[in-house]
Design a protein around this motif. Structure first.
Motif, short mmCIF file in Angstrom:
data_model
loop_
_atom_site.label_atom_id
_atom_site.label_comp_id
_atom_site.label_asym_id
_atom_site.label_seq_id
_atom_site.Cartn_x
_atom_site.Cartn_y
_atom_site.Cartn_z
N THR A 2 0.86 -1.13 -0.08
CA THR A 2 0.01 -0.02 -0.15
C THR A 2 0.95 1.24 -0.08
N ALA A 3 0.37 2.29 -0.36
CA ALA A 3 0.90 3.63 -0.21
C ALA A 3 1.81 3.95 0.92
N GLY A 4 3.03 4.47 0.98
CA GLY A 4 3.79 4.82 2.07
C GLY A 4 4.59 3.60 2.69
N GLU A 5 3.76 2.12 2.45
CA GLU A 5 4.84 1.24 2.94
C GLU A 5 6.08 0.96 2.21
N ARG A 6 7.07 0.44 2.92
CA ARG A 6 8.41 0.31 2.18
C ARG A 6 8.98 -1.36 2.53
N VAL A 7 9.68 -1.62 1.39
CA VAL A 7 10.20 -2.86 1.73
C VAL A 7 11.90 -2.65 2.17
N VAL A 8 12.50 -3.33 3.20
CA VAL A 8 13.69 -3.08 3.70
C VAL A 8 14.57 -4.30 2.91
N VAL A 9 15.50 -4.16 2.20
CA VAL A 9 16.47 -5.19 1.95
C VAL A 9 17.75 -5.06 2.55
N VAL A 10 18.00 -6.29 3.38
CA VAL A 10 19.25 -6.23 4.16
C VAL A 10 20.20 -7.02 3.28
N GLY A 11 21.43 -6.42 3.04
CA GLY A 11 22.62 -6.83 2.52
C GLY A 11 22.77 -5.96 1.00
N SER A 29 8.58 1.12 -2.83
CA SER A 29 9.71 2.05 -1.75
C SER A 29 10.52 1.10 -1.18
N VAL A 30 11.73 1.06 -1.53
CA VAL A 30 12.87 0.31 -1.18
C VAL A 30 14.04 1.13 -0.22
N HIS A 31 14.27 0.34 0.74
CA HIS A 31 15.36 0.98 1.75
C HIS A 31 16.52 -0.24 1.85
N VAL A 32 17.76 -0.08 1.68
CA VAL A 32 18.72 -1.09 1.62
C VAL A 32 19.55 -0.68 2.83
N ILE A 33 19.65 -1.77 3.65
CA ILE A 33 20.48 -1.46 5.02
C ILE A 33 21.80 -2.65 4.90
N ALA A 34 22.88 -2.36 5.08
CA ALA A 34 24.07 -3.28 4.98
C ALA A 34 25.26 -2.53 5.68
N LYS A 35 26.00 -3.38 6.36
CA LYS A 35 27.13 -2.90 7.13
C LYS A 35 28.34 -2.42 5.78
N GLN A 36 28.34 -3.00 4.88
CA GLN A 36 29.23 -2.84 3.84
C GLN A 36 28.61 -2.58 2.41
N VAL A 37 28.90 -1.49 1.84
CA VAL A 37 28.02 -1.28 0.51
C VAL A 37 29.19 -0.74 -0.50
N PRO A 163 10.70 -0.96 11.77
CA PRO A 163 9.40 -1.80 11.42
C PRO A 163 9.27 -1.60 9.78
N ALA A 164 8.92 -2.81 9.23
CA ALA A 164 8.50 -2.58 7.84
C ALA A 164 7.47 -3.96 7.57
N PRO A 165 6.61 -3.77 6.61
CA PRO A 165 5.77 -4.85 6.37
C PRO A 165 6.58 -6.18 5.60
N VAL A 166 7.61 -5.78 4.92
CA VAL A 166 8.58 -6.84 4.26
C VAL A 166 9.93 -6.60 4.61
N ILE A 167 10.80 -7.44 4.94
CA ILE A 167 11.98 -7.39 5.13
C ILE A 167 12.83 -8.44 4.35
N ALA A 283 6.99 -13.53 10.50
CA ALA A 283 7.57 -13.48 11.67
C ALA A 283 6.52 -13.56 12.70
N GLU A 284 6.74 -13.75 13.97
CA GLU A 284 5.62 -13.71 14.87
C GLU A 284 5.10 -12.34 14.83
N ASP A 285 5.68 -11.23 14.60
CA ASP A 285 4.81 -9.75 14.49
C ASP A 285 4.09 -9.71 13.31
N GLY A 286 4.05 -10.80 12.58
CA GLY A 286 3.36 -10.47 11.14
C GLY A 286 4.15 -10.05 10.07
N THR A 287 5.55 -9.49 10.22
CA THR A 287 6.43 -9.19 9.25
C THR A 287 6.65 -10.53 8.12
N LEU A 288 6.56 -10.10 6.84
CA LEU A 288 7.03 -11.10 5.99
C LEU A 288 8.36 -11.09 5.59
#
Length: 317
Positions: A2-11, A29-37, A163-167, A283-288
């Motif tokens: 839905t509008a405003g939701e984002r997917v977080v990509v780890v790595g 809407s995509v946000h990447v989180i990584a120690k090394q980029v 928090p994000a609906p999809v990680i 996940a237990e909190d509903g996150t995919l």
């Protein structure tokens, strides 16, 4: 989504960046989180398209062919770092060609005069070669153009990405602890980058399960020489003895490499498991949580196919 939701990509290795690009260009809407980029292991890859000791075969074939199609398109733009290059894969024993190679343009058995001393059979074909530092920079530019964002941060858990609906978990070996996945193990790989003495074609030996690999991939002014595949080792420190062995093996096949100047050493740890994992769990909190890791030495080869699979799973949530 839905509008405003984002997917977080780890790595931010080749799996993470490719997945982020596919999702962002589809309007997510995509946000990447990584120690090394970008990721160190992806930077250390050779890299040539070709499935490398990965399962399950039916999915790997599908993912690999999808990636091959994309790489052929990217090769039309020199700024991507992708080039279609002719070369030889050879064996010192009477091995049959890998089935994936027989489908590539220009495939044919080598004449005996084309083979280096000591080799009994070989096959010539044209395949994508990928200059990884250039290519990963290209993916980052493409992600930025699609509106994706990148944050350099080390996570203690996948939940810390929310928090994000999809990680999307593209953490490679990091999944050992973050999932945790004890089926995942490192296979240490080392390459030596040298000045190019005039090579225009690649060479690769079918070494089977040996830890000592032999390949060289020309990338313009440089050549990437390989390599090693040491099962169970994840140390990323340089190994001078291994580097000397790589140089000696490659120079035996191509004597011009003996005089090439060493520019750098690239070391990575291939994230390996019995089967590549591309699947979703709740996940237990509903996150995919969408997993995309365990590609071993075929991360580049499978990257676009697995990214498409990840996009499909996100759409089905």
């Amino acid at each position: 989504m839905t509008a405003g939701e984002r997917v977080v990509v780890v790595g931010a290795g080749v799996a993470g960046l490719t997945t982020a690009v596919v999702l962002a260009e589809a309007g997510t809407s995509v946000h990447v989180i990584a120690k090394q980029v970008p990721g160190v292991t992806s930077l250390a890859a050779g890299a040539m398209w070709g499935p490398y000791l990965v399962e399950p075969k039916d999915k790997v074939d599908h993912w690999g062919q999808r990636s091959l199609k994309v790489f052929r398109e990217l090769a039309e733009d020199p700024s991507t770092g992708v080039r279609l290059t002719s070369g030889i894969e050879a064996s010192r024993t009477a091995e049959a060609p890998p089935d994936w190679a027989t489908t590539l343009p220009g495939f044919r058995p080598c004449e005996p005069t084309e083979l280096p001393a000591g080799f009994s059979v070989g096959y010539r074909f044209t395949a994508p070669l990928i200059d990884m530092p250039t290519y990963l920079d290209y993916l980052l530019r493409r992600l930025d153009a699609a509106g994706g964002t990148v944050e350099r941060r080390r996570l203690a858990s996948l939940a810390d990405a929310g928090p994000a609906p999809v990680i999307v978990n593209c953490t490679g070996l990091g999944a050992q602890e973050l999932v945790p996945d004890h089926a995942l193990r490192p296979i240490r790989g080392q390459h030596v980058v040298v000045t190019n003495p005039g090579l225009t074609e690649f060479f690769s030996e079918d070494t089977g399960l040996s830890p000592d690999l032999l390949c060289f991939y020309p990338h313009g002014d440089t050549v990437v020489l390989g390599g090693t595949a040491i099962d169970g080792e994840g140390d990323l420190g340089p190994d001078d003895k291994a580097a000397a062995g790589i140089l000696a093996r490659c120079a035996e096949v191509e004597p011009r490499l003996a005089e090439a100047r060493v520019l750098e050493h690239r070391i990575g740890a291939r994230p390996t498991r019995d089967t590549v994992r591309v699947e979703a769990e709740r996940a237990e909190d509903g996150t995919l949580i969408l997993h995309n890791y365990g590609h071993g030495g075929a991360g580049v080869t499978l990257s676009w196919g697995c990214a498409d699979e990840a996009q499909r799973l996100v759409g089905e949530r």
